[in-house]
Design a protein around this motif. Structure first.
Motif, PDB file in Angstrom:
ATOM      1  N   ILE A 143       0.888  -1.161   0.000  1.00  0.00           N
ATOM      2  CA  ILE A 143       0.000   0.000   0.000  1.00  0.00           C
ATOM      3  C   ILE A 143       0.926   1.211   0.000  1.00  0.00           C
ATOM      4  N   GLU A 144       0.974   1.900  -1.106  1.00  0.00           N
ATOM      5  CA  GLU A 144       1.971   2.952  -1.295  1.00  0.00           C
ATOM      6  C   GLU A 144       1.931   4.019  -0.206  1.00  0.00           C
ATOM      7  N   TYR A 145       0.749   4.399   0.238  1.00  0.00           N
ATOM      8  CA  TYR A 145       0.628   5.485   1.217  1.00  0.00           C
ATOM      9  C   TYR A 145       1.153   5.082   2.594  1.00  0.00           C
ATOM     10  N   HIS A 146       0.956   3.818   2.969  1.00  0.00           N
ATOM     11  CA  HIS A 146       1.389   3.365   4.292  1.00  0.00           C
ATOM     12  C   HIS A 146       2.866   2.999   4.247  1.00  0.00           C
ATOM     13  N   ASN A 147       3.704   4.015   4.385  1.00  0.00           N
ATOM     14  CA  ASN A 147       5.145   3.820   4.335  1.00  0.00           C
ATOM     15  C   ASN A 147       5.787   4.435   5.571  1.00  0.00           C
ATOM     16  N   THR A 149       7.450   7.122   5.941  1.00  0.00           N
ATOM     17  CA  THR A 149       7.228   8.562   6.064  1.00  0.00           C
ATOM     18  C   THR A 149       5.857   8.830   6.661  1.00  0.00           C
ATOM     19  N   HIS A 150       4.872   8.065   6.241  1.00  0.00           N
ATOM     20  CA  HIS A 150       3.527   8.185   6.807  1.00  0.00           C
ATOM     21  C   HIS A 150       3.544   7.825   8.294  1.00  0.00           C
ATOM     22  N   ASP A 153       5.095  10.649  10.134  1.00  0.00           N
ATOM     23  CA  ASP A 153       4.152  11.763  10.179  1.00  0.00           C
ATOM     24  C   ASP A 153       3.091  11.523  11.246  1.00  0.00           C
ATOM     25  N   LEU A 154       2.586  10.299  11.326  1.00  0.00           N
ATOM     26  CA  LEU A 154       1.599   9.965  12.367  1.00  0.00           C
ATOM     27  C   LEU A 154       2.194  10.131  13.763  1.00  0.00           C
ATOM     28  N   CYS A 155       3.423   9.678  13.928  1.00  0.00           N
ATOM     29  CA  CYS A 155       4.103   9.803  15.227  1.00  0.00           C
ATOM     30  C   CYS A 155       4.232  11.274  15.620  1.00  0.00           C
TER      31      CYS A 155
END
Length: 164
Positions: A143-147, A149-150, A153-155
């Motif tokens: 899943i490209e978005y769940h990487n 960097t994501h 960013d969430l952290c």
């Protein structure tokens, strides 16, 4: 027969001892933990205190680790980390500043900034290896978005909301 076995085990004082030796394998850190517990079992109270004191010595070594130096954090990334509690934190620029080590650097910074390595008596080197492995095993092809960097960013965003 079962009752006699239970009585024998309880009276031996070895009821709660585990047999870790069959668990030894290729994982160096798992082996280190297994060896600690194996060495801890069957020791006198004084010997156990000596082992625990050796582990507690780690706390004093933690204070001497400079996270930014150890992780080779650039001046630009250090400057960005000063704004880690801002909603305007730019994770994509941070990714570039950290040479794609954004998760490792951000989480290590937060752990260090809040004294969590010391509070949890956690060896930062083990944490670095763990979080680096998490970071390196994100699968963007699934899943490209769940990487990573994501995840970083969430952290950071969660940290922002916890601070406000």
């Amino acid at each position: 027969e079962d009752v006699n076995y239970c009585i024998k085990m309880i009276s031996s004082g070895k009821l709660y001892e585990a047999n870790f030796e069959e668990q030894l394998g290729a994982d160096e850190k798992a082996n280190e933990a297994i060896n600690f517990f194996t060495n801890y079992q069957g020791k006198t109270i004084v010997e156990k205190h000596d082992l625990i004191d050796a582990q507690n010595d780690l706390v004093h070594r933690i204070d001497t680790i400079d996270i930014n130096e150890r992780l080779n954090v650039s001046r630009g990334a250090i400057k960005m980390l000063e704004q880690v509690d801002s909603i305007d934190f730019d994770v994509f620029k941070f990714k570039q500043e950290t040479q794609e080590q954004e998760m490792l650097v951000l989480t290590s910074h937060l752990m260090d900034m809040h004294g969590l390595f010391k509070s949890f008596k956690m060896n930062p080197e083990i944490y670095f290896k763990f979080i680096k492995r998490v970071q390196d095993h994100y699968n963007p092809s699934f899943i490209e978005y769940h990487n990573k960097t994501h995840g970083t960013d969430l952290c950071q965003t969660a940290y922002f909301f916890l601070k406000t």
